[in-house]
Design an enzyme around this catalytic site. Structure first.
Site, mmCIF file in Angstrom:
data_model
loop_
_atom_site.group_PDB
_atom_site.id
_atom_site.type_symbol
_atom_site.label_atom_id
_atom_site.label_comp_id
_atom_site.label_asym_id
_atom_site.label_seq_id
_atom_site.Cartn_x
_atom_site.Cartn_y
_atom_site.Cartn_z
ATOM 1 N N HIS A 107 75.123 51.813 -23.874
ATOM 2 C CA HIS A 107 75.238 53.236 -23.543
ATOM 3 C C HIS A 107 75.745 53.968 -24.786
ATOM 4 C CE1 HIS A 107 77.719 56.665 -22.013
ATOM 5 N NE2 HIS A 107 76.725 56.802 -21.154
ATOM 6 N N GLU B 61 70.509 53.636 -26.134
ATOM 7 C CA GLU B 61 70.397 55.013 -25.665
ATOM 8 C C GLU B 61 70.452 55.951 -26.873
ATOM 9 O OE1 GLU B 61 73.443 56.111 -22.846
ATOM 10 O OE2 GLU B 61 72.265 57.845 -22.222
ATOM 11 N N ASP C 94 69.181 58.246 -13.771
ATOM 12 C CA ASP C 94 70.634 58.033 -13.817
ATOM 13 C C ASP C 94 71.276 59.018 -12.854
ATOM 14 O OD1 ASP C 94 73.302 57.711 -14.426
ATOM 15 O OD2 ASP C 94 73.126 58.289 -16.538
ATOM 16 N N LYS D 120 68.280 62.727 -15.380
ATOM 17 C CA LYS D 120 69.353 62.706 -14.401
ATOM 18 C C LYS D 120 68.788 62.947 -13.011
ATOM 19 C CE LYS D 120 72.856 62.136 -17.174
ATOM 20 N NZ LYS D 120 73.568 60.837 -17.166
#
Ligand SMILES: [Mg+2]
Length: 375
Positions: free
Chosen positions: A289, A322, A188, A160
């Protein structure tokens, strides 16, 4: 065979250790499992939405129908007002997956065989982890965590960002320095920025050889995404919150991003199959995802088995899914078969009928906070 009942199991569980990202901190996890029963004694499971108020008010849209009407049911539940309303809302995606599970079980075939051509029987995962924790120093904590995932056999890791450009550059540099150049790294930011800020940050992140930058901007900032595609040399990814038709209109047709990341929670396997074909025709990569239970991971393995490579090159970028490795008390507890990488770092695609996994009703019940029954 007729559908007799839909049971919606809404799960939640507290976390031992909180984790954060650019939008929030998580103290607990939630998921929705949809169980569909039939008069043939075959039960199907899916992870995602069930059709909501529309199905509760109109149970005849599903109850009493054949599970083989899966595509009709998907379209009737997803698009109440045709093109005049927000197309594709709210998808009955978990219900859709459960119907595909039933069809596979009834025919004695794995779901991937019903969806299309099988391109692979093992799927490359990328490891999703690397959130904020209550560390004294974020960059040091993330670099140490990245080394743990690498040691466990993951060659692709996503972290992240979205903590402000200066912090983002610092943490990405720390992680890249720790894992070295051979481990794939993606970032992300969960829609943290505007296009101007992201254009500047993207230039600063270019030296770190990122696989992609996911959701730099709000999902509906279409003009902003188009600007970013020209602004720096990092592939753009997104689409996890959107429904099938929105993705096709706003992401696939204009080739808004390089990598489309739909979630089975919103598109189901029916929408997923449509997106497989349209992304392929439009020369886009498709990487599902995944944020839910092992039922969702397995559903995406069946889907990913049927996604064609983006090119016929020997070194074409891999199709992957993912693989969420953050703390989740129920993710693996609700199924009998553990879902984990093998020695080659890949996830095997189940070969048994339907989704090919056994959901454990007692485990589901132990995490259940609410039950909705439609019959
Ligand atoms: Mg994301």
């Amino acid at each position: 065979m007729r559908i007799t009942e839909v049971r919606v199991h809404q799960l939640s569980a507290k976390l031992k250790e909180r984790f954060g990202w650019s939008l929030n901190w998580a103290q607990e996890r939630h998921a929705t499992l949809v169980e569909v029963l039939t008069d043939a004694g075959i039960t199907g499971w899916g992870d995602g939405d069930f059709g909501g108020d529309k199905l509760i008010a109109n149970p005849q849209l599903v109850i009493g129908r054949s599970p083989f009407a899966v595509e009709a049911i998907f379209d009737e539940l997803r698009s109440p007002g045709g093109k005049q309303q927000r197309v594709g809302s709210p998808a009955a995606a978990g219900l859709d997956v459960a119907l595909w599970d039933i069809i596979g079980k009834a025919l004695g075939e794995p779901v991937w065989r019903l969806l299309g051509k099988q391109y692979r029987d093992r799927v490359q995962p990328y490891c999703t982890a690397m959130y904020r924790k209550d560390w004294p120093d974020l960059a040091t904590g993330l670099a140490a965590e990245a080394m743990e995932w690498k040691a466990r056999g993951y060659s692709l890791i996503k972290m992240k960002i979205g903590y402000g450009p200066e912090v983002d550059v610092e943490v990405v540099r720390a992680v890249r320095n720790a894992i070295g150049p051979e481990t794939g790294l993606a970032v992300d930011s969960n829609c943290a920025y505007d296009a101007g800020t992201a254009a500047r940050l993207g230039k600063l992140l270019e030296p770190f050889a990122l696989l992609w930058w996911e959701e730099p901007l709000l999902a509906n900032d279409y003009t902003g995404y188009a600007r970013l595609r020209e602004a720096f040399a990092i592939p753009l990814a997104g689409g996890e919150t959107m429904f099938t038709d929105e993705l096709i209109q706003h992401y696939v047709q204009p080739r808004l991003v390089d990598i489309l990341q739909p979630d089975i929670e919103h598109v189901g396997l029916t929408g997923g199959r449509r997106l497989t074909y349209l992304t392929w025709l439009n020369h886009m990569r498709l990487i599902p995802h995944n944020w839910g239970t092992a039922v969702r991971t397995v559903s995406e393995l069946h889907w990913a088995a049927t996604i064609p490579p983006v090119s016929e090159g020997l070194y074409a970028p891999p199709v992957m899914i993912e693989f969420d490795r953050t703390e989740s008390p129920f993710r693996d507890a609700v199924v009998a078969e553990p879902v984990d990488i093998g020695r080659d770092g890949k996830l095997p695609v189940p070969d048994k009928p339907g989704l090919g996994i056994t959901v454990l009703p007692e485990a589901v019940e132990s995490f259940r906070k609410n039950l909705i029954v439609i019959c």
